[in-house]
Design an enzyme around this catalytic site. Structure first.
Site, PDB file in Angstrom:
ATOM      1  N   HIS A 254       0.857  -1.184   0.000  1.00 62.66           N
ATOM      2  CA  HIS A 254       0.000   0.000   0.000  1.00 62.66           C
ATOM      3  C   HIS A 254       0.889   1.228   0.000  1.00 62.66           C
ATOM      4  CE1 HIS A 254      -2.554   2.996   2.522  1.00 62.66           C
ATOM      5  NE2 HIS A 254      -2.846   3.145   1.247  1.00 62.66           N
ATOM      6  N   HIS A 336      -6.907   3.948  -5.114  1.00 65.95           N
ATOM      7  CA  HIS A 336      -8.045   4.430  -4.315  1.00 65.95           C
ATOM      8  C   HIS A 336      -7.938   5.924  -3.995  1.00 65.95           C
ATOM      9  CE1 HIS A 336      -5.636   2.352  -0.850  1.00 65.95           C
ATOM     10  NE2 HIS A 336      -5.253   3.618  -0.912  1.00 65.95           N
ATOM     11  N   MET A 371      -2.839  -3.887  10.544  1.00 65.00           N
ATOM     12  CA  MET A 371      -1.693  -4.787  10.577  1.00 65.00           C
ATOM     13  C   MET A 371      -1.999  -6.120  11.275  1.00 65.00           C
ATOM     14  SD  MET A 371       0.791  -2.975  13.398  1.00 65.00           S
ATOM     15  CE  MET A 371       0.892  -1.409  12.559  1.00 65.00           C
ATOM     16  N   HIS A 392     -11.952   1.808   1.083  1.00 64.32           N
ATOM     17  CA  HIS A 392     -10.555   1.500   0.727  1.00 64.32           C
ATOM     18  C   HIS A 392      -9.830   0.836   1.891  1.00 64.32           C
ATOM     19  CE1 HIS A 392      -9.243   4.815   3.206  1.00 64.32           C
ATOM     20  NE2 HIS A 392      -8.064   4.945   2.647  1.00 64.32           N
TER      21      HIS A 392
END
Length: 470
Positions: A254, A336, A371, A392
């Site tokens: 990401h 996104h 996480m 998202h």
């Protein structure tokens, strides 16, 4: 070539009047013409001074031109009294301030439709998790500072138990084959066709950013950006890759367009605010008309930044997969933070998704959790009221400041241990408790996407705390 220095005395000698236009001109020259010759910069300064009205919509010189002819500055554009229709998903756990932000956006004269995703929280301009469709207008802050921030997941052919038996090898790969944080660069980097794009030659601001983009290619940002190994459980027997249902090792990342995107966003946002003056509480929603030079330039620069972000992810995955001696079996990826030209309500519109996943019918995407919480591979259902969009991620329920003040290091370590997750880097601002429950978010958008598979993080690499870039 040495950098050109331009002083107020030199500008006044050219005929520039004493006042704000002097400092504005010096700033523009320093940012966009640092390596130009004295003759080149004198020529363009003379042209702007001779006919400032011709430059009031120029992507570089508009601020100078408007300072020269203040009467050309646009009047404040009022918002509509009544907002256009918009849908809110997961309204029960979205703060009122976030809904107010979208309510301002859908009162813009260019707005056609809007939607708010269940992970939504307040941002600048559009809220994070906000979707806005406009007619022939693009809003730089409707895209976001981190243009093309995106997800990329690669499923590989490594045995799942290797995440335990070869944990040190996975950890070493994450430590030495990734770079994180603001300004992070590789000293020796791979080449990529995106760096040779014509936009880097044709658009002034991009010319100044090509070297930075080359150094930062294949690096990740700070804040909530990550690269992680984990286990994907494929649940859909009719998946697009022909994979048998079951568990696989996967790599998930990401991040976005790094310094390139941030500089592009900042420049065109400032320009939009000069050309499109809105009431103070809506000023971050300033737009650029796509029929203007400035609007077309931003559109080209935005798309370049998006393609650059994609190239960054592909290089990260290439390095890590090669380091582990693996072969990629399948990949899913999506932006996104972006704007697309799409047909809704029977006409072509500009759909801004600021922290929202495209979910057109049949389109695959990734919605991460935290996480420790799972992420999901999803297939869009093409819901019209969401403008073919979904969340998202899980979305923040605590600001970064509040998370740091509320969550202790020991609490975070215990949560990681309880979930069998190894963390490299990261800060308390990204602690799992700072995020909404991803399962609640997914339940609120059951009409928007169907789940194809689930990703469980096992080893997470992040920057060492600090502000996010998206």
């Amino acid at each position: 070539m040495s950098e050109l220095k331009m002083t107020g005395k030199q500008l006044r000698a050219l005929g520039y009047p004493q006042g704000p236009v002097i400092s504005i001109s010096i700033d523009v020259i320093a940012q966009y013409y640092a390596t130009a010759t004295a003759e080149e910069i004198t020529t363009i300064l003379a042209k702007v001074l001779a006919d400032p009205a011709a430059y009031t919509e120029d992507a570089v010189w508009a601020q100078v031109a408007l300072a020269l002819v203040p009467e050309a500055r646009p009047e404040i554009i009022p918002l509509r009294e009544k907002p256009v229709d918009y849908a809110v998903f997961g309204a029960g756990f979205i703060e009122e301030g976030t809904i107010r932000q979208l309510n301002s956006a859908v009162r813009l004269p260019v707005a056609v439709a809007g939607a708010l995703m269940p992970d939504a929280h307040q941002g600048y301009g559009l809220p994070i998790g906000g979707v806005l469709a406009t007619e022939n207008a693009v809003i730089p802050y409707g895209v976001g500072v981190d243009i093309g921030c995106r997800m990329c997941l690669s499923i590989v052919d490594l045995p799942v138990d290797s995440l335990t038996t070869k944990a040190s090898q996975y950890e070493k790969a994450l430590k030495y084959k990734t770079k994180f944080g603001a300004g992070a660069e590789w000293k020796r980097n791979d080449e990529d066709p995106v760096l040779e794009r014509d936009e880097f030659k044709e658009i002034q601001i991009l010319r100044t950013l090509q070297a930075k983009a080359a150094g930062q290619l294949g690096t990740s940002g700070s804040g909530n950006h990550f690269v992680e190994w984990g286990v994907v459980s494929i649940t859909d027997a009719h998946n697009e890759w022909g994979l048998a249902p079951g568990d696989y090792v996967a790599l998930l990342s990401h991040s976005g367009s790094r310094g390139l995107g941030a500089q592009v966003a900042g420049h065109y946002t400032r320009l939009a605010k000069e050309l499109c003056v809105l009431p103070k509480d809506a000023q971050h929603l300033a737009w650029l008309d796509l029929d203007t030079e400035a609007g077309q330039e931003y559109w080209l620069a935005m798309n370049l930044a998006g393609d650059y972000a994609s190239a960054c992810h592909h290089l990260i995955h290439k390095r890590l997969i090669a380091e582990m001696g693996a072969t990629m079996l399948a990949r899913v990826e999506n932006h996104h933070n972006f704007a697309w030209k799409e047909v809704h309500h029977g006409k072509e519109l500009i759909v801004h998704r600021k922290g929202a996943t495209p979910a057109e019918k049949g389109v695959l995407g990734i919605i991460p959790g935290s996480m420790t919480a799972p992420g999901f591979i999803v297939r869009g259902k093409g819901e019209t009221t969401s403008l073919h969009s979904a969340s998202h991620g899980a979305g923040r329920q605590m600001s970064r400041t509040k998370a740091i003040a509320s969550i202790s290091g020991e609490e975070m370590r215990k949560m990681l241990q309880d979930n069998g997750v190894t963390l490299i880097g990261g800060g308390l601002d990204e602690a799992p408790g700072a995020y909404k429950d991803i399962h609640t978010v997914m339940a609120a958008q059951a009409d928007l996407v169907e789940v194809v598979g689930q990703f469980q993080p096992k080893m997470v690499r992040m920057a060492n705390g600090g502000p996010a870039e998206d």
